[in-house]
Design a protein around this motif. Sequence first.
Motif, PDB file in Angstrom:
ATOM      1  N   THR A 106       0.790  -1.251  -0.180  1.00 19.90           N
ATOM      2  CA  THR A 106       0.228   0.254  -0.134  1.00 19.90           C
ATOM      3  C   THR A 106       0.903   1.270  -0.082  1.00 19.90           C
ATOM      4  O   THR A 106       0.500   2.287  -0.630  1.00 19.90           O
ATOM      5  N   VAL A 136       2.498   1.939  -3.619  1.00 20.04           N
ATOM      6  CA  VAL A 136       1.486   2.313  -4.643  1.00 20.04           C
ATOM      7  C   VAL A 136       1.230   3.832  -4.455  1.00 20.04           C
ATOM      8  O   VAL A 136       1.108   4.765  -5.097  1.00 20.04           O
ATOM      9  N   ALA A 137       1.059   4.216  -2.990  1.00 21.29           N
ATOM     10  CA  ALA A 137       0.910   5.637  -2.343  1.00 21.29           C
ATOM     11  C   ALA A 137       1.779   6.502  -2.866  1.00 21.29           C
ATOM     12  O   ALA A 137       1.615   7.689  -3.467  1.00 21.29           O
ATOM     13  N   LEU A 164       2.682  10.032  -6.172  1.00 24.44           N
ATOM     14  CA  LEU A 164       3.518  11.246  -5.925  1.00 24.44           C
ATOM     15  C   LEU A 164       4.358  11.449  -6.934  1.00 24.44           C
ATOM     16  O   LEU A 164       4.665  12.371  -7.590  1.00 24.44           O
ATOM     17  N   LEU A 191      -5.062  -0.308  -7.856  1.00 24.59           N
ATOM     18  CA  LEU A 191      -4.188   0.658  -7.137  1.00 24.59           C
ATOM     19  C   LEU A 191      -4.696   1.654  -6.491  1.00 24.59           C
ATOM     20  O   LEU A 191      -3.913   1.949  -5.404  1.00 24.59           O
ATOM     21  N   LEU A 232      -5.382   0.268  -2.965  1.00 27.11           N
ATOM     22  CA  LEU A 232      -4.480   0.203  -2.271  1.00 27.11           C
ATOM     23  C   LEU A 232      -3.660   1.428  -1.673  1.00 27.11           C
ATOM     24  O   LEU A 232      -3.410   1.353  -0.621  1.00 27.11           O
ATOM     25  N   ALA A 233      -3.796   2.465  -2.465  1.00 27.96           N
ATOM     26  CA  ALA A 233      -3.162   3.587  -2.039  1.00 27.96           C
ATOM     27  C   ALA A 233      -4.221   4.249  -0.931  1.00 27.96           C
ATOM     28  O   ALA A 233      -3.602   4.869  -0.320  1.00 27.96           O
ATOM     29  N   THR A 255      -5.952   2.754   0.902  1.00 25.41           N
ATOM     30  CA  THR A 255      -5.831   2.173   2.078  1.00 25.41           C
ATOM     31  C   THR A 255      -4.546   2.559   3.019  1.00 25.41           C
ATOM     32  O   THR A 255      -4.805   2.740   4.102  1.00 25.41           O
ATOM     33  N   TYR A 256      -3.427   2.709   2.158  1.00 26.91           N
ATOM     34  CA  TYR A 256      -2.445   3.340   2.957  1.00 26.91           C
ATOM     35  C   TYR A 256      -2.741   4.554   3.718  1.00 26.91           C
ATOM     36  O   TYR A 256      -2.372   4.712   4.801  1.00 26.91           O
ATOM     37  N   LEU A 257      -3.437   5.597   3.077  1.00 24.15           N
ATOM     38  CA  LEU A 257      -3.642   6.682   3.659  1.00 24.15           C
ATOM     39  C   LEU A 257      -4.527   6.757   4.811  1.00 24.15           C
ATOM     40  O   LEU A 257      -4.235   7.184   5.827  1.00 24.15           O
ATOM     41  N   ILE A 315       0.192  13.233  -0.019  1.00 26.02           N
ATOM     42  CA  ILE A 315      -0.440  12.424  -1.035  1.00 26.02           C
ATOM     43  C   ILE A 315      -1.829  12.813  -1.335  1.00 26.02           C
ATOM     44  O   ILE A 315      -2.396  12.948  -2.336  1.00 26.02           O
ATOM     45  N   ARG A 316      -2.579  13.091  -0.265  1.00 27.64           N
ATOM     46  CA  ARG A 316      -4.027  13.469  -0.326  1.00 27.64           C
ATOM     47  C   ARG A 316      -3.922  14.739  -1.309  1.00 27.64           C
ATOM     48  O   ARG A 316      -4.852  14.854  -2.029  1.00 27.64           O
ATOM     49  N   ILE A 357      -1.793  16.155  -3.293  1.00 29.52           N
ATOM     50  CA  ILE A 357      -1.290  15.860  -4.678  1.00 29.52           C
ATOM     51  C   ILE A 357      -2.514  15.296  -5.444  1.00 29.52           C
ATOM     52  O   ILE A 357      -2.878  15.434  -6.595  1.00 29.52           O
ATOM     53  N   ASP A 379      -5.717  15.273  -4.881  1.00 32.53           N
ATOM     54  CA  ASP A 379      -6.884  16.244  -5.284  1.00 32.53           C
ATOM     55  C   ASP A 379      -6.433  16.977  -6.277  1.00 32.53           C
ATOM     56  O   ASP A 379      -7.377  17.305  -7.258  1.00 32.53           O
ATOM     57  N   MET A 422      -4.186  16.198  -8.704  1.00 32.22           N
ATOM     58  CA  MET A 422      -4.534  15.394  -9.903  1.00 32.22           C
ATOM     59  C   MET A 422      -6.029  15.234 -10.591  1.00 32.22           C
ATOM     60  O   MET A 422      -6.026  15.132 -11.613  1.00 32.22           O
ATOM     61  N   ILE A 469      -7.232   6.748 -11.019  1.00 31.11           N
ATOM     62  CA  ILE A 469      -6.567   6.425  -9.625  1.00 31.11           C
ATOM     63  C   ILE A 469      -6.612   7.474  -8.660  1.00 31.11           C
ATOM     64  O   ILE A 469      -7.381   7.181  -7.614  1.00 31.11           O
ATOM     65  N   LEU A 501      -8.850   6.440  -5.007  1.00 34.68           N
ATOM     66  CA  LEU A 501      -7.956   6.837  -3.904  1.00 34.68           C
ATOM     67  C   LEU A 501      -8.565   7.586  -2.897  1.00 34.68           C
ATOM     68  O   LEU A 501      -8.859   7.157  -1.676  1.00 34.68           O
ATOM     69  N   ARG A 502      -9.238   8.858  -3.253  1.00 39.28           N
ATOM     70  CA  ARG A 502      -9.640   9.748  -2.247  1.00 39.28           C
ATOM     71  C   ARG A 502     -10.828   9.084  -1.800  1.00 39.28           C
ATOM     72  O   ARG A 502     -11.161   9.292  -0.698  1.00 39.28           O
ATOM     73  N   ASP A 542     -11.681   8.243   2.123  1.00 41.29           N
ATOM     74  CA  ASP A 542     -12.827   8.755   2.785  1.00 41.29           C
ATOM     75  C   ASP A 542     -13.470   7.663   3.505  1.00 41.29           C
ATOM     76  O   ASP A 542     -14.034   7.809   4.636  1.00 41.29           O
TER      77      ASP A 542
END
Lengths: 286, 280
Positions: A13, A16-17, A21, B84, B87-88, B90-92, B105-106, B108, B110, B112, B149, B153-154, B158
């Motif tokens: 995870t 990928v995060a 970036l 993808l 997963l990302a 989930t990391y956040l 990352i949040r 960036i 936003d 994107m 993505i 991700l966002r 949330d």
Amino acid sequence: MTLLIDKLFANATRFVAVAILLLVAWIFTVLFQHSTEAIAAFGFDFILQDKWAPNLEKFGGFAAIAGSVISTFLAMLFAVPVAIGVAIFLSEIAPAKLKSPVGVSIELLAAIPSVIYGMWGLFYFVPIIRDVFGGLGIGMLTAGIILAIMILPFMAAVTRDAMNTTPDILKESAYALGATKWDVIKDVVIPYAKAGIIGSLILALGRAVGETMAVTFVMGNVHKISLDITAPATSIPVTLANEFTEADTDLYFSSLFELALILMVMSFVIIALAKFYFLRRTRKVK
Amino acid sequence: MTAIEKRLLVNKIVLGLSSLSALIGIGFLFWILYVLVANGIDAINWNIFVFEGAPPGYEESGLRQALIGQLILVGVATAVGVPLGILAGTYLSEYGQKSKLAEIIRDISDIMMSAPSIVIGSFVYAIIVLPMGHFSGWAGVVALAIIMIPIILRTTDDMLQLVPSTLREAAFALGAPKYKVIMQVVYRGAKAGVLTGVLLGIARVGGETAPLLFTSFNDNFLNYDLSEPMASLTVTMFNYATSPYEDWQKMGWAAAFILSMFILGLNILGRLILLKKKGR
């Protein structure tokens, strides 16, 4: 074994995060690399020169850049008052029965792809402009109006959300003092929601700058700056959409990449401003 | 006129104006919908689904290649982008939480999310089309996935945050390792929300045209091979609508109608899933 899977999952995870970036950095790097030839050939003149003549290998981005700025400005000019009106209507005036259906239909219309706005514009709106203002009907004015219609639903929905965050007790107190509805909107709701409203306007501005298909149909793609807003013009996205598959020399390509880079920087700055300066506060609220 | 009368008058004028602007806004939007439906119903016939693109003037001309191409492009982009993005996200939500890295990352993503899609198209052109030497379905897939993505991700971030931490704690107390807690408790709790995010992401990407113009390009024939240029509804619509031929324009409307119904359908479905979850 479980520990290993646990570690693998956590790292997957994170990987990928962080890759997201890096992707953004990669986009900027690639656009810059491919622009270097144009930057070397024209330097700062690229931004100031409006001569765009592929056959002479002369490329100046000024017409496209100015076109982007002017069409976006026109779009905001038309859309902001209407969007704020719609938002006021939805959050303060509409009876409960209307609120939800009108609100949802506005949000759904924001989901219609921009290529369709462009098509509608070309077949149904261009003739009207042509009849009213003369000329071809294709140009800056038409593009500005179509853009305005496109960003309107988004702007109205976000502004409404910002207005809806006003605590009822503030409004009730104002009404109790004898304020009219407009007094309440002007002196309570708008000041309270100000940051959110400005943020939503800037975000819409960012969309209008990068919006491609809605304007590609109606702009005309003529690299010329004209004081007449009913004359055909161009903008950065329109130039990219029309010419990317036509470019035949390295310098031509490189110039298009430089335009893309300029567009990316413009929209990055605009969106970052909206997000970090105005929307930070409201972000966690929803 | 007394001060109070004046205030009441101003009040009336402003309220009238904002109701009027709501009418204008909705009027325009319903006009577009009407145009879409009227032209779309008129243009749709069986030929559209069974024939491939043909030169103007041919009776046996259709959108089969574009319909199938669109499904392939959006389908593969979803298959790449959704895992993808999840997963990302989930990391956040589960690992990064409020850390500096997670916040960056949040922000960036936003940005994107609102980046001009045509710029994504030129980026993909530079990294895939140029090295390969020709347009390809894969390039289109990558462009769409990059756009998708950040949305996934966002919403994942949330939605996972909405899962009560007591649920996680309960699972931890039973001795479950973190990945199991995430897979079996957190994901399950956030299922409806994440699904809605996925549907909205597909809807958003499904209407994209600009990034496909110079990545997957277009093709008048049915093609299942992603390493070749591939037709999509949106690019076909663009080409047909800007052509001078009336029968091509008509097919452009048919494509516009099918695409908007698909996208509106996905949006409505996504909303219904969220509503149902809230209602429970």
